[in-house]
Motif scaffolding. Structure first.
Motif, mmCIF file in Angstrom:
data_model
loop_
_atom_site.group_PDB
_atom_site.id
_atom_site.type_symbol
_atom_site.label_atom_id
_atom_site.label_comp_id
_atom_site.label_asym_id
_atom_site.label_seq_id
_atom_site.Cartn_x
_atom_site.Cartn_y
_atom_site.Cartn_z
ATOM 1 N N THR A 1 49.624 52.502 22.755
ATOM 2 C CA THR A 1 50.300 52.141 24.008
ATOM 3 C C THR A 1 49.883 53.068 25.137
ATOM 4 O O THR A 1 49.665 52.614 26.273
ATOM 5 N N SER A 2 49.752 54.375 24.851
ATOM 6 C CA SER A 2 49.339 55.318 25.890
ATOM 7 C C SER A 2 47.992 54.930 26.482
ATOM 8 O O SER A 2 47.827 54.903 27.697
ATOM 9 N N ILE A 3 47.030 54.622 25.582
ATOM 10 C CA ILE A 3 45.691 54.285 26.081
ATOM 11 C C ILE A 3 45.738 52.972 26.844
ATOM 12 O O ILE A 3 45.194 52.839 27.939
ATOM 13 N N LEU A 4 46.447 51.995 26.271
ATOM 14 C CA LEU A 4 46.481 50.652 26.863
ATOM 15 C C LEU A 4 47.085 50.682 28.263
ATOM 16 O O LEU A 4 46.552 50.085 29.198
ATOM 17 N N ALA A 5 48.189 51.399 28.410
ATOM 18 C CA ALA A 5 48.922 51.304 29.671
ATOM 19 C C ALA A 5 48.541 52.384 30.654
ATOM 20 O O ALA A 5 48.793 52.247 31.841
ATOM 21 N N SER A 6 47.913 53.488 30.176
ATOM 22 C CA SER A 6 47.632 54.564 31.105
ATOM 23 C C SER A 6 46.146 54.873 31.244
ATOM 24 O O SER A 6 45.566 54.640 32.300
ATOM 25 N N ARG B 1 43.531 53.384 29.989
ATOM 26 C CA ARG B 1 42.754 52.176 30.266
ATOM 27 C C ARG B 1 43.602 51.167 31.034
ATOM 28 O O ARG B 1 43.515 49.966 30.814
ATOM 29 N N GLY B 2 44.400 51.649 31.961
ATOM 30 C CA GLY B 2 45.314 50.775 32.698
ATOM 31 C C GLY B 2 44.604 49.696 33.491
ATOM 32 O O GLY B 2 45.066 48.554 33.557
ATOM 33 N N TYR B 3 43.425 50.046 34.068
ATOM 34 C CA TYR B 3 42.690 49.054 34.855
ATOM 35 C C TYR B 3 42.219 47.896 33.979
ATOM 36 O O TYR B 3 42.189 46.743 34.395
ATOM 37 N N ASP B 4 41.841 48.245 32.735
ATOM 38 C CA ASP B 4 41.405 47.239 31.779
ATOM 39 C C ASP B 4 42.528 46.225 31.534
ATOM 40 O O ASP B 4 42.327 45.006 31.573
ATOM 41 N N THR B 5 43.726 46.751 31.314
ATOM 42 C CA THR B 5 44.874 45.885 31.061
ATOM 43 C C THR B 5 45.214 45.053 32.293
ATOM 44 O O THR B 5 45.595 43.883 32.192
ATOM 45 N N TRP B 6 45.040 45.670 33.458
ATOM 46 C CA TRP B 6 45.285 44.941 34.707
ATOM 47 C C TRP B 6 44.305 43.774 34.837
ATOM 48 O O TRP B 6 44.680 42.644 35.180
ATOM 49 N N GLY B 7 43.005 44.045 34.510
ATOM 50 C CA GLY B 7 42.010 42.981 34.533
ATOM 51 C C GLY B 7 42.342 41.878 33.551
ATOM 52 O O GLY B 7 42.130 40.698 33.829
ATOM 53 N N LEU C 1 41.030 48.098 22.467
ATOM 54 C CA LEU C 1 40.064 47.107 22.947
ATOM 55 C C LEU C 1 40.344 45.748 22.340
ATOM 56 O O LEU C 1 40.260 44.716 23.007
ATOM 57 N N MET C 2 40.727 45.717 21.056
ATOM 58 C CA MET C 2 40.929 44.439 20.386
ATOM 59 C C MET C 2 42.231 43.770 20.824
ATOM 60 O O MET C 2 42.336 42.551 20.818
ATOM 61 N N LEU C 3 43.226 44.572 21.231
ATOM 62 C CA LEU C 3 44.439 43.975 21.823
ATOM 63 C C LEU C 3 44.046 43.148 23.040
ATOM 64 O O LEU C 3 44.483 42.003 23.209
ATOM 65 N N THR C 4 43.208 43.727 23.898
ATOM 66 C CA THR C 4 42.741 43.000 25.080
ATOM 67 C C THR C 4 42.003 41.732 24.662
ATOM 68 O O THR C 4 42.217 40.660 25.230
ATOM 69 N N ALA C 5 41.141 41.857 23.625
ATOM 70 C CA ALA C 5 40.349 40.704 23.183
ATOM 71 C C ALA C 5 41.240 39.567 22.706
ATOM 72 O O ALA C 5 40.982 38.401 23.000
ATOM 73 N N ILE C 6 42.310 39.897 21.961
ATOM 74 C CA ILE C 6 43.201 38.839 21.447
ATOM 75 C C ILE C 6 43.821 38.068 22.602
ATOM 76 O O ILE C 6 43.866 36.836 22.605
ATOM 77 N N VAL C 7 44.274 38.794 23.622
ATOM 78 C CA VAL C 7 44.960 38.134 24.729
ATOM 79 C C VAL C 7 43.988 37.284 25.544
ATOM 80 O O VAL C 7 44.308 36.160 25.939
ATOM 81 N N VAL C 8 42.756 37.801 25.760
ATOM 82 C CA VAL C 8 41.762 37.004 26.466
ATOM 83 C C VAL C 8 41.405 35.770 25.640
ATOM 84 O O VAL C 8 41.203 34.677 26.181
ATOM 85 N N ALA C 9 41.369 35.920 24.293
ATOM 86 C CA ALA C 9 41.056 34.784 23.425
ATOM 87 C C ALA C 9 42.069 33.667 23.614
ATOM 88 O O ALA C 9 41.698 32.491 23.672
ATOM 89 N N VAL C 10 43.352 34.007 23.727
ATOM 90 C CA VAL C 10 44.351 32.942 23.869
ATOM 91 C C VAL C 10 44.237 32.295 25.245
ATOM 92 O O VAL C 10 44.462 31.088 25.387
ATOM 93 N N ALA C 11 43.802 33.054 26.263
ATOM 94 C CA ALA C 11 43.613 32.454 27.590
ATOM 95 C C ALA C 11 42.477 31.431 27.549
ATOM 96 O O ALA C 11 42.635 30.298 28.036
ATOM 97 N N THR C 12 41.343 31.794 26.911
ATOM 98 C CA THR C 12 40.232 30.841 26.828
ATOM 99 C C THR C 12 40.622 29.639 25.964
ATOM 100 O O THR C 12 40.241 28.513 26.256
ATOM 101 N N LEU C 13 41.407 29.905 24.899
ATOM 102 C CA LEU C 13 41.842 28.806 24.027
ATOM 103 C C LEU C 13 42.657 27.789 24.820
ATOM 104 O O LEU C 13 42.429 26.579 24.722
#
Lengths: 192, 119
Positions: free
Chosen positions: A142-147, A149-155, B76-88
């Motif tokens: 959660t720390s990495i995701l929200a802080s 790498r916050g821009y990544d999550t925003w994208g 990184l894979m959390l992001t991938a899962i969510v993007v996958a459902v958007a494309t789906l």
């Protein structure tokens, strides 16, 4: 470093994959895809990725299955029997060659669970040691995701917004018919 | 030749190829989307299994554990899962529109209709 649970889960996953290819009932295929997601969520838990596991269980097995079932209700739930043997053979050859190349590529990789692998020696120690103090929460993912790498999550949320707008635009557009004219239903001369 | 440390990766490659085969060979558009989903889950599994550390635990800080698995692939894979459902969702919306327009979701029938229109 391979436990029996890995072997069992992977064999189940492979069996479900083959069953999905062979089934012509799309409803059953969609249900199997949901089970596939749920089993892979179990496997993620075994591999210590608990956050990925519950996201996969909620999104992959939950929302995706729901969306697919909604699509089935709007389209058809039976696949046409396959007739094109040549295409199947070409597909099999392509897949075998690609798979063999990928497996050859894994021979150089660090072994599963190896603590000396390069992936564990650059960013990860910094995140693991400092993030509980810097961010103030124990869950490092959660720390990495929200802080960090916050821009990544925003994208990522932008991607979801774009997909939602796209879906709404697709459904808002007026209907287009490209069927053959003799198949078109014309009101007035209907079922009589 | 057989190395148990690579077993995970090999099975994941086989799963990935199952998905790829479905995408290439199956003419039904919903089947293709399911195949794409299998492919995506396999890639996610590949990344997560690279992040595993022997004897490690889930990356949640605690007094009683010393060794943690690598949290970076998980993020990184959390992001991938969510993007996958958007494309789906977008792919399925396209399929519904294709069904409305052509009254079929089989690739070869759509091609026939297109060819008939041109000829």
């Amino acid at each position: 470093m391979i436990d029996i649970i890995h072997v069992i889960l992977f064999v189940f996953l492979a069996a479900i994959g083959v069953a999905i290819i062979r089934l012509r009932d799309l409803f059953a295929a969609v249900m199997l895809a949901g089970i596939f997601s749920l089993l892979s969520a179990t496997l993620f838990t075994v591999m210590d990725a608990v956050d990925v596991a519950f996201t996969e269980a909620a999104v992959g097995a939950g929302i995706s299955t729901l969306l697919m079932l909604a699509t089935l209700s709007l389209t058809s739930s039976e696949e046409k029997p396959a007739v094109n043997r040549r295409q199947a053979m070409i597909g099999l050859v392509v897949v075998t060659i690609t798979g063999a190349a990928l497996i050859y590529g894994t021979l150089d990789m660090p072994r599963y669970g190896d603590p000396d692998a390069p992936i564990h020696h650059h960013m990860a120690p910094r995140f693991i040691e400092d993030s509980p103090e810097e961010i103030g929460i124990p869950n490092e993912v959660t720390s990495i995701l929200a802080s960090y790498r916050g821009y990544d999550t925003w994208g990522e949320t932008t991607v979801i917004l774009a997909a939602a707008i796209g879906v709404m635009l697709l459904f808002a557009a007026p209907p287009v018919s490209r069927r053959r004219e003799d198949e078109l239903f014309t009101p007035g001369e209907g079922t009589g | 030749m057989f190395d148990p440390g690579l077993f995970n990766y090999w099975i994941i490659m086989i799963l990935m190829m199952t998905g790829l085969y479905t995408v290439i060979v199956k003419g039904n558009l919903i089947k293709k989307v399911i195949g794409l989903g299998i492919f995506q889950v396999s890639v996610i599994m590949f990344f997560v299994s690279m992040g595993k550390v022997r004897g490690g635990t889930a990356p949640i800080a605690s007094e009683s554990f010393e060794v943690y698995s690598n949290p970076v692939p998980h993020v990184l894979m959390l992001t991938a899962i969510v993007v996958a459902v958007a494309t789906l969702a977008f792919a399925l919306a396209l399929i519904v529109r294709i069904k409305e327009a052509y009254d079929t979701i089989e690739e070869d029938e759509i091609r026939e209709l297109e060819a008939g229109e041109e000829g």
